[in-house]
Motif scaffolding. Structure first.
Motif, PDB file in Angstrom:
ATOM      1  N   TRP A 140       1.147  -1.217   0.005  1.00 19.47           N
ATOM      2  CA  TRP A 140       0.154   0.387   0.256  1.00 19.47           C
ATOM      3  C   TRP A 140       0.779   1.096   0.100  1.00 19.47           C
ATOM      4  N   GLY A 141       0.950   2.083  -0.860  1.00 12.28           N
ATOM      5  CA  GLY A 141       1.148   3.535  -0.714  1.00 12.28           C
ATOM      6  C   GLY A 141       2.926   3.356  -1.496  1.00 12.28           C
ATOM      7  N   GLY A 142       3.117   2.112  -2.418  1.00 13.05           N
ATOM      8  CA  GLY A 142       4.816   1.923  -3.078  1.00 13.05           C
ATOM      9  C   GLY A 142       5.031   0.637  -3.063  1.00 13.05           C
ATOM     10  N   TYR A 143       6.512   0.640  -2.167  1.00 14.30           N
ATOM     11  CA  TYR A 143       7.394  -0.374  -2.855  1.00 14.30           C
ATOM     12  C   TYR A 143       8.165  -1.097  -1.740  1.00 14.30           C
ATOM     13  N   TYR A 144       7.528  -2.409  -1.131  1.00 16.11           N
ATOM     14  CA  TYR A 144       8.773  -2.654  -0.950  1.00 16.11           C
ATOM     15  C   TYR A 144       9.865  -3.754  -1.007  1.00 16.11           C
ATOM     16  N   TYR A 145      11.343  -3.456  -0.252  1.00 14.48           N
ATOM     17  CA  TYR A 145      12.334  -4.016  -0.997  1.00 14.48           C
ATOM     18  C   TYR A 145      13.494  -4.603   0.723  1.00 14.48           C
ATOM     19  N   SER A 146      13.566  -5.637   0.116  1.00 16.72           N
ATOM     20  CA  SER A 146      14.660  -6.806   1.415  1.00 16.72           C
ATOM     21  C   SER A 146      15.528  -5.452   1.487  1.00 16.72           C
ATOM     22  N   ASP A 147      16.306  -5.300   2.576  1.00 14.64           N
ATOM     23  CA  ASP A 147      17.075  -4.481   3.313  1.00 14.64           C
ATOM     24  C   ASP A 147      17.975  -4.767   2.190  1.00 14.64           C
ATOM     25  N   SER A 148      18.959  -6.269   1.653  1.00 14.06           N
ATOM     26  CA  SER A 148      19.818  -6.629   1.750  1.00 14.06           C
ATOM     27  C   SER A 148      19.714  -6.463  -0.363  1.00 14.06           C
ATOM     28  N   VAL A 149      18.318  -5.716  -0.826  1.00 18.89           N
ATOM     29  CA  VAL A 149      18.690  -5.484  -1.845  1.00 18.89           C
ATOM     30  C   VAL A 149      18.553  -3.860  -2.250  1.00 18.89           C
ATOM     31  N   LYS A 150      17.812  -3.577  -1.424  1.00 22.35           N
ATOM     32  CA  LYS A 150      17.771  -2.264  -1.616  1.00 22.35           C
ATOM     33  C   LYS A 150      19.060  -1.196  -2.007  1.00 22.35           C
ATOM     34  N   GLY A 151      18.320  -0.213  -3.554  1.00 28.97           N
ATOM     35  CA  GLY A 151      19.316   0.670  -4.800  1.00 28.97           C
ATOM     36  C   GLY A 151      19.474  -0.288  -5.202  1.00 28.97           C
ATOM     37  N   ARG A 152      20.039  -1.504  -5.198  1.00 33.03           N
ATOM     38  CA  ARG A 152      20.114  -3.014  -6.928  1.00 33.03           C
ATOM     39  C   ARG A 152      19.132  -3.351  -7.128  1.00 33.03           C
ATOM     40  N   PHE A 153      18.499  -3.511  -6.971  1.00 36.40           N
ATOM     41  CA  PHE A 153      16.977  -3.998  -7.270  1.00 36.40           C
ATOM     42  C   PHE A 153      15.866  -2.818  -7.535  1.00 36.40           C
ATOM     43  N   THR A 154      15.094  -3.253  -8.805  1.00 35.25           N
ATOM     44  CA  THR A 154      13.692  -2.864  -8.404  1.00 35.25           C
ATOM     45  C   THR A 154      12.741  -3.394  -8.901  1.00 35.25           C
ATOM     46  N   ILE A 155      11.640  -3.287  -8.875  1.00 35.48           N
ATOM     47  CA  ILE A 155      10.483  -3.538  -9.324  1.00 35.48           C
ATOM     48  C   ILE A 155       9.710  -2.937 -10.619  1.00 35.48           C
ATOM     49  N   SER A 156       9.158  -3.634 -11.428  1.00 38.00           N
ATOM     50  CA  SER A 156       8.558  -2.517 -12.203  1.00 38.00           C
ATOM     51  C   SER A 156       7.296  -4.009 -13.257  1.00 38.00           C
ATOM     52  N   ARG A 157       6.154  -3.927 -14.002  1.00 36.58           N
ATOM     53  CA  ARG A 157       5.770  -4.115 -13.866  1.00 36.58           C
ATOM     54  C   ARG A 157       5.174  -3.645 -15.469  1.00 36.58           C
ATOM     55  N   ASP A 158       4.128  -4.671 -16.280  1.00 32.86           N
ATOM     56  CA  ASP A 158       4.204  -4.230 -17.004  1.00 32.86           C
ATOM     57  C   ASP A 158       2.321  -4.618 -17.355  1.00 32.86           C
ATOM     58  N   ASN A 159       1.029  -3.748 -17.432  1.00 30.99           N
ATOM     59  CA  ASN A 159       0.202  -4.151 -16.574  1.00 30.99           C
ATOM     60  C   ASN A 159      -0.715  -4.873 -18.019  1.00 30.99           C
ATOM     61  N   ALA A 160      -0.391  -4.229 -19.255  1.00 30.28           N
ATOM     62  CA  ALA A 160      -0.826  -4.375 -20.376  1.00 30.28           C
ATOM     63  C   ALA A 160      -0.078  -5.931 -20.828  1.00 30.28           C
ATOM     64  N   LYS A 161       0.780  -6.877 -20.492  1.00 28.66           N
ATOM     65  CA  LYS A 161       1.435  -7.413 -20.447  1.00 28.66           C
ATOM     66  C   LYS A 161       1.364  -9.123 -18.950  1.00 28.66           C
ATOM     67  N   ASN A 162       0.438  -8.194 -18.368  1.00 32.54           N
ATOM     68  CA  ASN A 162      -0.006  -9.241 -17.584  1.00 32.54           C
ATOM     69  C   ASN A 162       1.954  -9.662 -16.946  1.00 32.54           C
ATOM     70  N   THR A 163       2.977  -8.965 -17.138  1.00 39.94           N
ATOM     71  CA  THR A 163       3.790  -9.626 -16.306  1.00 39.94           C
ATOM     72  C   THR A 163       4.749  -8.573 -15.329  1.00 39.94           C
ATOM     73  N   VAL A 164       5.752  -8.690 -14.380  1.00 38.81           N
ATOM     74  CA  VAL A 164       6.175  -8.049 -14.051  1.00 38.81           C
ATOM     75  C   VAL A 164       7.150  -8.525 -14.055  1.00 38.81           C
ATOM     76  N   TYR A 165       8.590  -7.738 -13.689  1.00 40.92           N
ATOM     77  CA  TYR A 165       9.584  -7.535 -14.043  1.00 40.92           C
ATOM     78  C   TYR A 165      10.773  -6.985 -12.644  1.00 40.92           C
ATOM     79  N   LEU A 166      12.014  -7.797 -12.179  1.00 37.37           N
ATOM     80  CA  LEU A 166      12.656  -7.169 -11.171  1.00 37.37           C
ATOM     81  C   LEU A 166      13.985  -7.202 -12.272  1.00 37.37           C
ATOM     82  N   GLN A 167      13.988  -6.540 -11.708  1.00 35.33           N
ATOM     83  CA  GLN A 167      16.162  -5.916 -12.451  1.00 35.33           C
ATOM     84  C   GLN A 167      16.974  -5.812 -11.251  1.00 35.33           C
TER      85      GLN A 167
END
Length: 117
Positions: free
Chosen positions: A53-80
């Motif tokens: 709710w209101g944003g994104y969660y990242y574990s401390d071990s990956v914060k600043g290095r990993f990014t979650i994103s999504r493409d609703n049209a493709k019903n796909t989520v990514y983890l960079q």
């Protein structure tokens, strides 16, 4: 029947990047109800990234290095995943839930990420 299919894992060297993808089928999920977990050998499963709710969660071990994103049209989520470290080596799982107030219920088969030093 819900299916979550992950892809994009592999073997990389420390400092390199990977992008994982997860596509959902069999049911229409809001992609903001999908997240990423990982499990390394001998360790418990770790919640890595997801929408809350209101944003994104990242574990401390990956914060600043990993990014979650999504493409609703493709019903796909990514983890960079950038600046990968050997300790990021794990099987990465995509998961989905029915709502923000419920636990993740649906799981993919996992994709292996191995980071060499």
């Amino acid at each position: 029947q819900v299916q979550l299919i992950e892809s994009g894992g592999g073997l990389v060297q420390a400092g390199e990047s990977l992008r994982l993808s997860c596509s959902a089928s069999g049911r229409t999920f809001s992609t903001d109800l999908m997240g990423w977990f990982r499990q390394a050998p001998g360790k418990e499963r770790e919640y890595v990234a997801g929408n809350v709710w209101g944003g994104y969660y990242y574990s401390d071990s990956v914060k600043g290095r990993f990014t979650i994103s999504r493409d609703n049209a493709k019903n796909t989520v990514y983890l960079q995943m950038n600046s990968l470290k050997p300790e990021d080596t794990a099987v990465y799982y995509c998961a989905a839930r029915i709502s923000f107030t419920e636990s993740y219920k649906y799981w993919g088969q996992g994709t292996q990420v191995t980071v060499s030093s």
